[in-house]
Motif scaffolding. Structure first.
Motif, PDB file in Angstrom:
ATOM      1  N   LEU A  97       0.824  -1.205   0.000  1.00 63.00           N
ATOM      2  CA  LEU A  97       0.000   0.000   0.000  1.00 63.00           C
ATOM      3  C   LEU A  97       0.864   1.262   0.000  1.00 63.00           C
ATOM      4  CD1 LEU A  97      -2.916   0.998   0.068  1.00 63.00           C
ATOM      5  CD2 LEU A  97      -2.821   0.884   2.553  1.00 63.00           C
ATOM      6  N   MET A  98       2.096   1.129   0.497  1.00 60.31           N
ATOM      7  CA  MET A  98       3.012   2.275   0.502  1.00 60.31           C
ATOM      8  C   MET A  98       3.223   2.800  -0.912  1.00 60.31           C
ATOM      9  SD  MET A  98       5.952   1.215   3.222  1.00 60.31           S
ATOM     10  CE  MET A  98       6.831   2.750   2.989  1.00 60.31           C
ATOM     11  N   LEU A  99       3.328   1.890  -1.872  1.00 67.50           N
ATOM     12  CA  LEU A  99       3.544   2.318  -3.255  1.00 67.50           C
ATOM     13  C   LEU A  99       2.337   3.039  -3.830  1.00 67.50           C
ATOM     14  CD1 LEU A  99       5.357  -0.739  -4.836  1.00 67.50           C
ATOM     15  CD2 LEU A  99       6.316   1.508  -4.341  1.00 67.50           C
ATOM     16  N   TRP A 100       1.161   2.658  -3.426  1.00 65.85           N
ATOM     17  CA  TRP A 100      -0.050   3.195  -4.030  1.00 65.85           C
ATOM     18  C   TRP A 100      -0.692   4.318  -3.237  1.00 65.85           C
ATOM     19  CZ3 TRP A 100       0.419   1.698  -8.638  1.00 65.85           C
ATOM     20  CH2 TRP A 100       0.985   0.459  -8.912  1.00 65.85           C
ATOM     21  N   ARG A 101      -0.397   4.432  -1.942  1.00 68.72           N
ATOM     22  CA  ARG A 101      -1.000   5.488  -1.131  1.00 68.72           C
ATOM     23  C   ARG A 101       0.043   6.459  -0.605  1.00 68.72           C
ATOM     24  NH1 ARG A 101      -3.277   3.581   4.375  1.00 68.72           N
ATOM     25  NH2 ARG A 101      -1.051   3.536   4.767  1.00 68.72           N
ATOM     26  N   ASP A 102       1.055   5.970   0.061  1.00 66.44           N
ATOM     27  CA  ASP A 102       1.970   6.843   0.793  1.00 66.44           C
ATOM     28  C   ASP A 102       2.918   7.631  -0.112  1.00 66.44           C
ATOM     29  OD1 ASP A 102       0.755   5.841   3.077  1.00 66.44           O
ATOM     30  OD2 ASP A 102       2.206   4.234   3.292  1.00 66.44           O
ATOM     31  N   PRO A 125       2.642   8.397  -3.455  1.00 68.61           N
ATOM     32  CA  PRO A 125       1.942   9.449  -4.199  1.00 68.61           C
ATOM     33  C   PRO A 125       1.474  10.598  -3.299  1.00 68.61           C
ATOM     34  CG  PRO A 125       1.171   7.306  -4.917  1.00 68.61           C
ATOM     35  CD  PRO A 125       2.054   7.074  -3.724  1.00 68.61           C
ATOM     36  N   LEU A 126       1.092  10.287  -2.071  1.00 71.65           N
ATOM     37  CA  LEU A 126       0.678  11.353  -1.155  1.00 71.65           C
ATOM     38  C   LEU A 126       1.853  12.258  -0.815  1.00 71.65           C
ATOM     39  CD1 LEU A 126      -1.688  12.531   0.437  1.00 71.65           C
ATOM     40  CD2 LEU A 126      -0.923  11.185   2.362  1.00 71.65           C
ATOM     41  N   ALA A 171       4.234  17.582  -1.503  1.00 72.62           N
ATOM     42  CA  ALA A 171       5.356  18.410  -1.976  1.00 72.62           C
ATOM     43  C   ALA A 171       4.883  19.383  -3.045  1.00 72.62           C
ATOM     44  CB  ALA A 171       6.479  17.527  -2.501  1.00 72.62           C
ATOM     45  N   LEU A 172       4.034  18.915  -3.955  1.00 73.48           N
ATOM     46  CA  LEU A 172       3.480  19.799  -4.988  1.00 73.48           C
ATOM     47  C   LEU A 172       2.558  20.852  -4.372  1.00 73.48           C
ATOM     48  CD1 LEU A 172       2.766  17.208  -7.824  1.00 73.48           C
ATOM     49  CD2 LEU A 172       4.603  18.926  -7.739  1.00 73.48           C
ATOM     50  N   GLY A 174      -4.693  14.519   9.084  1.00 79.33           N
ATOM     51  CA  GLY A 174      -5.612  13.585   8.441  1.00 79.33           C
ATOM     52  C   GLY A 174      -4.902  12.341   7.944  1.00 79.33           C
ATOM     53  N   TYR A 175      -3.741  12.531   7.344  1.00 78.49           N
ATOM     54  CA  TYR A 175      -2.958  11.393   6.857  1.00 78.49           C
ATOM     55  C   TYR A 175      -2.538  10.497   8.015  1.00 78.49           C
ATOM     56  CZ  TYR A 175       1.011   8.726   5.187  1.00 78.49           C
ATOM     57  OH  TYR A 175       1.876   7.717   4.910  1.00 78.49           O
ATOM     58  N   THR A 176      -2.073  11.094   9.095  1.00 82.25           N
ATOM     59  CA  THR A 176      -1.653  10.305  10.257  1.00 82.25           C
ATOM     60  C   THR A 176      -2.829   9.518  10.815  1.00 82.25           C
ATOM     61  OG1 THR A 176       0.066  11.922  10.772  1.00 82.25           O
ATOM     62  CG2 THR A 176      -0.571  10.418  12.534  1.00 82.25           C
TER      63      THR A 176
END
Length: 156
Positions: free
Chosen positions: A100-105, A107-108, A113-114, A144-146
């Motif tokens: 899930l790190m590859l697909w959620r964390d 990109p987030l 950063a953007l 929210g992310y945490t």
């Protein structure tokens, strides 16, 4: 000069020792509480290792040196992301504990950063700056992310 070098060496040795104690303690805490070590690493250890940058950036902002504050944040992250991800992999290759790190964390992280760039670049027609509203927005995203991270974490 020699005294300064000795002080830097002693400080570095103390930093390495205390970092080791910190990681061992949080790993023990994760096991005892039944929390995933990944979550502990991304929250407690992540915050603990970023606390010095927070202190420096806060002090710089109070003194009106916002360039130092933003440079500290960006420079720290530009160093940490490749070095902290790559250096351990060079020593002992491993796998991601959670795909899930590859697909959620990841990109987030890129999206935040953007968002920081968009806020700082003055895309709303104002000069380059990060104000209280911008800081509140970024802090809310982090909180929210945490929360999502903790609620979706598998048990240890």
């Amino acid at each position: 000069m020699l005294t300064s070098l000795a002080a830097v060496a002693a400080g570095l040795a103390l930093l390495m020792w205390s970092a080791d104690r910190f990681v061992l303690g949080t790993a023990r805490l994760a096991r005892a509480a039944g929390i995933s070590p990944l979550i502990v690493g991304m929250t407690i250890v992540g915050f603990g290792t970023s606390a010095p940058e927070l202190a420096v950036s806060t002090l710089a902002a109070i003194q009106g040196s916002s360039g130092i504050a933003i440079g500290n944040i960006l420079g720290s992250n530009l160093f940490k992301i490749p070095c902290i991800l790559v250096a351990p992999a060079l020593i002992a290759p491993g796998t991601l504990p959670d795909p899930l790190m590859l697909w959620r964390d990841i990109p987030l992280m890129i999206a935040v950063a953007l968002m920081l760039y968009a806020v700082a670049a003055g895309l709303r027609g104002r000069p380059l700056q990060i104000g209280r509203i911008d800081g509140t927005l970024l802090l809310t995203v982090y909180a929210g992310y945490t929360l999502i991270l903790v609620l979706s974490a598998p048990a240890a």
